[in-house]
Design a protein around this motif. Sequence first.
Motif, short mmCIF file in Angstrom:
data_model
loop_
_atom_site.label_atom_id
_atom_site.label_comp_id
_atom_site.label_asym_id
_atom_site.label_seq_id
_atom_site.Cartn_x
_atom_site.Cartn_y
_atom_site.Cartn_z
N GLN A 1 65.87 -86.44 68.24
CA GLN A 1 66.78 -86.47 67.09
C GLN A 1 67.48 -85.13 66.89
OE1 GLN A 1 64.51 -87.91 63.74
NE2 GLN A 1 64.58 -90.03 64.45
N SER A 2 66.73 -84.04 66.90
CA SER A 2 67.35 -82.73 66.71
C SER A 2 68.30 -82.41 67.87
CB SER A 2 66.29 -81.64 66.57
OG SER A 2 65.48 -81.55 67.72
N GLY A 3 67.92 -82.80 69.08
CA GLY A 3 68.80 -82.58 70.22
C GLY A 3 70.09 -83.37 70.11
N ALA A 4 70.00 -84.59 69.60
CA ALA A 4 71.20 -85.41 69.43
C ALA A 4 72.15 -84.79 68.40
CB ALA A 4 70.81 -86.83 69.01
N VAL A 5 71.59 -84.25 67.31
CA VAL A 5 72.44 -83.60 66.30
C VAL A 5 73.08 -82.34 66.88
CG1 VAL A 5 72.48 -82.47 64.05
CG2 VAL A 5 71.08 -84.52 64.39
N LEU B 1 82.09 -86.06 73.58
CA LEU B 1 81.90 -86.44 72.18
C LEU B 1 81.50 -87.90 72.06
CD1 LEU B 1 82.02 -85.72 69.20
CD2 LEU B 1 84.50 -86.06 69.26
N ASP B 2 82.12 -88.77 72.85
CA ASP B 2 81.73 -90.19 72.85
C ASP B 2 80.26 -90.34 73.20
OD1 ASP B 2 84.19 -91.17 72.11
OD2 ASP B 2 84.84 -91.62 74.15
N ARG B 3 79.82 -89.61 74.23
CA ARG B 3 78.42 -89.69 74.63
C ARG B 3 77.50 -89.19 73.52
NH1 ARG B 3 80.66 -87.78 79.52
NH2 ARG B 3 79.93 -85.66 79.08
N ALA B 4 77.92 -88.13 72.85
CA ALA B 4 77.11 -87.58 71.76
C ALA B 4 77.00 -88.58 70.61
CB ALA B 4 77.70 -86.26 71.27
N LEU B 5 78.09 -89.24 70.28
CA LEU B 5 78.06 -90.24 69.22
C LEU B 5 77.18 -91.43 69.61
CD1 LEU B 5 81.84 -90.14 68.23
CD2 LEU B 5 79.93 -89.39 66.80
N GLU C 1 73.74 -81.58 70.01
CA GLU C 1 74.78 -81.91 70.98
C GLU C 1 76.02 -82.47 70.28
OE1 GLU C 1 77.08 -82.76 74.39
OE2 GLU C 1 75.60 -81.24 73.82
N PHE C 2 75.83 -83.26 69.24
CA PHE C 2 77.00 -83.75 68.51
C PHE C 2 77.82 -82.60 67.95
CE2 PHE C 2 78.60 -84.39 64.15
CZ PHE C 2 79.76 -85.08 64.48
N LEU C 3 77.17 -81.65 67.29
CA LEU C 3 77.91 -80.53 66.69
C LEU C 3 78.66 -79.74 67.76
CD1 LEU C 3 75.25 -79.27 64.10
CD2 LEU C 3 77.35 -80.53 63.60
N ILE D 1 72.32 -92.51 57.60
CA ILE D 1 73.78 -92.59 57.65
C ILE D 1 74.40 -91.81 58.80
CG2 ILE D 1 73.88 -92.90 55.14
CD1 ILE D 1 74.90 -89.97 54.97
N LEU D 2 73.60 -91.06 59.54
CA LEU D 2 74.16 -90.06 60.45
C LEU D 2 75.10 -90.63 61.52
CD1 LEU D 2 74.40 -87.15 61.10
CD2 LEU D 2 72.22 -87.22 62.29
N PRO D 3 74.77 -91.72 62.22
CA PRO D 3 75.73 -92.20 63.23
C PRO D 3 77.11 -92.50 62.64
CG PRO D 3 73.59 -93.18 63.59
CD PRO D 3 73.51 -92.47 62.26
N GLN D 4 77.14 -93.14 61.48
CA GLN D 4 78.42 -93.46 60.84
C GLN D 4 79.07 -92.20 60.29
OE1 GLN D 4 78.10 -96.16 57.54
NE2 GLN D 4 80.32 -96.27 57.21
N PHE D 5 78.29 -91.33 59.67
CA PHE D 5 78.81 -90.08 59.11
C PHE D 5 79.45 -89.23 60.19
CE2 PHE D 5 77.40 -85.80 57.10
CZ PHE D 5 78.65 -85.59 56.57
N ALA D 6 78.80 -89.12 61.34
CA ALA D 6 79.34 -88.32 62.44
C ALA D 6 80.68 -88.88 62.91
CB ALA D 6 78.35 -88.27 63.59
N ARG D 7 80.78 -90.20 63.04
CA ARG D 7 82.06 -90.79 63.44
C ARG D 7 83.15 -90.47 62.43
NH1 ARG D 7 78.86 -95.45 64.03
NH2 ARG D 7 80.04 -96.51 62.38
#
Length: 270
Positions: free
Chosen positions: A129-133, A24-28, A135-137, A91-97
């Motif tokens: 970008q889509s891959g990062a989202v 999760l840290d890596r995804a963020l 992987e985060f989910l 806002i996504l990096p902050q929103f995800a955190r």
Amino acid sequence: MTDPHPHPARAPGVPAARDRLDRLDRALDELAAAFRGAAARPDESACACHWGNTEELDLLKTPGEDLDRDLLQRAWYGTDWRDPGAVLRRILPQFARELTTGLDGYAWAVDRAGAAFAEAGWQEWPARQSGAVREFLHAWWAYALRVTGPGLLPAREVLMVCTEASGAIGPWLAVWEGTRHPVADHHLAETLDAWDWDLLREELPWRPWAAWPEEAEGAVRTELTAWIAEHAPARLRAAGAPEPLRHSARLLGLPAPTRHQDPHWPPNLT
């Protein structure tokens, strides 16, 4: 020195949870890199009386700086952006955190979070970008199934967000099926305890904000019901769940007329 971008607290003494937190840290971190420099469109607008003032809107059009939590919540909760994708990218990096640490005082608004992803059309974004989202989910869901504690969103709410964000529930249920862990079983019992009456009434246990056609909503409910009926009974027994909850799981596997006549049908359920 205080970390200005705190990650979720580690679950002490649980190596598997730490492994998932590392993921999760890596995804963020990848979200922060993939969306560095993102901003809302220069012509983006919002109703000053209901959303906020010009200065706040200008912050969305300026990349980089974190927003205060109230402004962040208004940004992802809003429904009338000209370009919701650009706003979410900003806002996504902050929103995800914030999602991974329970949304602080804005957990009441989580029912809108998945729709914010869906309306942004993230699956059509460039590959990084889509891959990062994506992987985060997946990293967030894998982590959520292994941890529990004050302030964290319940697993059922993480499932709701991931389902609405992706438009499907099957992949997330498959991960739950493969996560054989007492905490995952605890989350299953809590989820059924919160959702069983809705499912027994053949209703989806949350209001989908995303623009789902009626048949899609019904398909998600049917898939969720079938999965619980198949996989929950044994896990609930092993976890020592209360008998009424185990009956709820069993009843979900019966056709509607039969379940209504079952002696363990909840008497107050109409």
